[in-house]
Design a protein around this motif. Sequence first.
Motif, short mmCIF file in Angstrom:
data_model
loop_
_atom_site.label_atom_id
_atom_site.label_comp_id
_atom_site.label_asym_id
_atom_site.label_seq_id
_atom_site.Cartn_x
_atom_site.Cartn_y
_atom_site.Cartn_z
N ALA A 1 2.35 10.47 -9.64
CA ALA A 1 1.38 10.70 -10.72
C ALA A 1 0.53 11.93 -10.47
O ALA A 1 -0.39 12.21 -11.26
CB ALA A 1 0.50 9.47 -10.89
N GLY A 2 0.80 12.65 -9.36
CA GLY A 2 0.10 13.91 -9.13
C GLY A 2 -0.94 13.92 -8.03
O GLY A 2 -1.61 14.93 -7.83
N PHE A 3 -1.10 12.83 -7.30
CA PHE A 3 -2.07 12.76 -6.21
C PHE A 3 -1.37 12.97 -4.87
O PHE A 3 -0.17 12.74 -4.74
CB PHE A 3 -2.81 11.42 -6.23
N THR A 4 -2.12 13.41 -3.88
CA THR A 4 -1.55 13.60 -2.56
C THR A 4 -1.61 12.30 -1.77
O THR A 4 -2.46 11.44 -2.04
CB THR A 4 -2.29 14.69 -1.77
N CYS B 1 0.83 -1.21 0.00
CA CYS B 1 0.00 0.00 0.00
C CYS B 1 0.86 1.25 0.00
O CYS B 1 0.53 2.25 -0.65
CB CYS B 1 -0.94 -0.02 1.20
N GLU B 2 1.99 1.20 0.72
CA GLU B 2 2.90 2.34 0.73
C GLU B 2 3.48 2.57 -0.66
O GLU B 2 3.59 3.71 -1.13
CB GLU B 2 4.03 2.09 1.74
N LEU B 3 3.85 1.49 -1.35
CA LEU B 3 4.39 1.62 -2.70
C LEU B 3 3.33 2.17 -3.66
O LEU B 3 3.63 3.05 -4.49
CB LEU B 3 4.88 0.26 -3.19
N LEU B 4 2.11 1.67 -3.56
CA LEU B 4 1.03 2.18 -4.41
C LEU B 4 0.86 3.68 -4.25
O LEU B 4 0.77 4.43 -5.24
CB LEU B 4 -0.28 1.47 -4.08
N CYS B 5 0.83 4.15 -3.00
CA CYS B 5 0.61 5.58 -2.76
C CYS B 5 1.84 6.41 -3.11
O CYS B 5 1.71 7.56 -3.55
CB CYS B 5 0.19 5.81 -1.30
N THR B 6 3.03 5.85 -2.94
CA THR B 6 4.24 6.56 -3.35
C THR B 6 4.22 6.81 -4.85
O THR B 6 4.54 7.91 -5.33
CB THR B 6 5.49 5.75 -2.97
N GLU B 7 3.83 5.78 -5.60
CA GLU B 7 3.75 5.93 -7.05
C GLU B 7 2.59 6.84 -7.45
O GLU B 7 2.69 7.57 -8.44
CB GLU B 7 3.59 4.56 -7.70
N PHE C 1 -8.80 7.08 -0.62
CA PHE C 1 -9.33 6.19 -1.65
C PHE C 1 -9.17 4.73 -1.23
O PHE C 1 -10.10 3.93 -1.38
CB PHE C 1 -8.62 6.45 -2.98
N MET C 2 -7.99 4.38 -0.72
CA MET C 2 -7.74 2.99 -0.31
C MET C 2 -8.70 2.55 0.79
O MET C 2 -9.23 1.43 0.76
CB MET C 2 -6.30 2.84 0.19
N GLN C 3 -8.93 3.41 1.77
CA GLN C 3 -9.80 3.03 2.88
C GLN C 3 -11.27 2.95 2.47
O GLN C 3 -12.08 2.37 3.16
CB GLN C 3 -9.63 4.00 4.05
N ALA C 4 -11.60 3.54 1.33
CA ALA C 4 -12.97 3.43 0.81
C ALA C 4 -13.18 2.11 0.06
O ALA C 4 -14.32 1.74 -0.24
CB ALA C 4 -13.28 4.60 -0.12
N GLN C 5 -12.07 1.39 -0.22
CA GLN C 5 -12.17 0.09 -0.89
C GLN C 5 -12.33 -1.00 0.16
O GLN C 5 -11.91 -0.85 1.29
CB GLN C 5 -10.92 -0.19 -1.74
#
Length: 600
Positions: free
Chosen positions: A349-352, A339-345, A359-363
């Motif tokens: 890509a321009g997201f905070t 999850c850390e890698l996903l959010c780092t990438e 977004f992840m916690q909504a899944q």
Amino acid sequence: MVLAPTVPQTLSVVQYLGQIILGDSAVSHPSQQRLKQNLKMVGSMFVLAMVGVAGLCSAAPAASEVEIKAVLRLKGHQELETAFWSVSDPDSADYLRFKSVSEIASMIGGSDTEIHDVAAWLTSLDGYVSNSLSVSPLRDHVTARFLPARPESFDHTVPSHIDGVEFVVRNDPLQHHRPTTSAEAAHRHREVGAAAGMGYTIKAQKEAYGIPVDLEATNDATTQMVWGPGTFGYSKTQLFAFKESQCPKLNMDKVVFDTANHGVAGGDNFGEGNLDVSMIASFGLNVTTIVSNTNTSSSTEEGDGFGAALLDFLLELPTRATLPQVLSISLGSLSAASCELLCTEAVKAGFTPAECHTFMQAQRQVCMYISEAQVQKISMAFQVLGLRGVSVFGSSGDGGSHWSFEPFPSGSAIGKALNKIGCEFQFPVFPTGSPYVTSVGGTEWAGGDGAHPVAWSGSGGGFAWQFPRDSHQDDAVSAYLQSTSGLPPSTSYNGSNRAYPDVSAIAVEGTSESSPSVAGIFSLIMDHRLNSGLPPLGFIGPRLYKAMAADPNGAFQSVTQGNTKTSCDSGFPAAAGWDPVTGWGRPQWAGLLKHFGSDT
């Protein structure tokens, strides 16, 4: 366990500390008087490190109370590591010489000073419920209960003078669960027993594995367990219907709960529980099956409260006087490192980071751990279970080597970006990626023919980001990486880390079907061992890889068709021997009994 230099032998730790707090005249040692004074001197701030919602297997707090568990920093990590591999390695002189609670406590437990300071802090907080303080027999956490006068004031700060606490787990009163939508339920599980309609009856599966259909346990001490939080449980009505249609010898009287939490019908984890129970009780016939739900809070069902609930359960389980020989855990999600890698990438890509986390916690059941530190603590708790003689099996996941279950919803910009990232890297899941868990992948039958196993299309596999690979995997994994073509880009995974799965079984209803199936099969092995006067097996990893190197296709039959790529362009292909799709393959009863039923 002591909180001061001398403890009256007739007092438990809880009684002892309670007497100090309440000023009992029987407690008069000078150090005890200093502790009493310290308890009064500590300020009345109410500061809590709330890292998730979790619960205890012991007496539950009153409906209006909040339970706080201060988890201490692990001591003696290297000593724990050495002891674990010593009892798990068949070439070790200490093989299968499992440890007692007191022996493990001496390795990892907090010092008297640390426990004293944590106790003083907890009992000083506003709303503390008198006599509710307790210290774990492993000395690795301290628990207290509180009246939640101002729960909105809790923050993430631990007082600076408390340096022995790793983090604090909070268990709130029961929270309501939102209903599982029909779409969510459909992508997770079919009705229990639906696999039979496709030809995968319990009888047909056992025949494919060479297991006598009516083989059942005969030793009353043989015990197996499944666990889950939230709505986790099972329907006796559904289990009875399953028994009648597929497994007449399934003994429903031996399926029992160990807490007052029996699940909530319609919940996502309730479906998990139904599948877990039906599979483990069918393959582990006549084995006492414990169904455990130690936390019913809603955040444990789908979000990052799950990690705290799992840790809480694992901290308590090894302290029980009677333990299951086998534990199967089907639930899990992407690891904290994934999850850390996903959010780092995603940030690139321009997201905070906040946008990604929200977004992840909504899944549903995608990122259920708060940090790599929490995952490390959970993994070490699996070590403790192994030292106590428990064999832990975990589902390898249903999203190949890329997803928790499936790609993200693509209706938003961040969903589309994360799906692109998800295919660029391999994203391992947890807890199956722990080096101290036997990971179970999934198979199915080509053309419905039980003689021709292939990998199930969603079988999870790959390499952990966080955990190094133990030496017992080296030869098999190196052989795969060196001889297999069509591997994913080497930059998309860490081939030197823990590789999974280890083995596989039928998973047409997901690897939540295969893990309890294999666990049930090993319960029959445990029953055979107990009847022969032998100890349980504990962690089977080193013995498994040694047996398969000496006798390929003996205990498990290699599965050579399949890939973990799912909807992406790259994944790990299946191959002869071990592979990160189905591990060593599917069970073979005669070989299992030969290599695990005796120690000669």
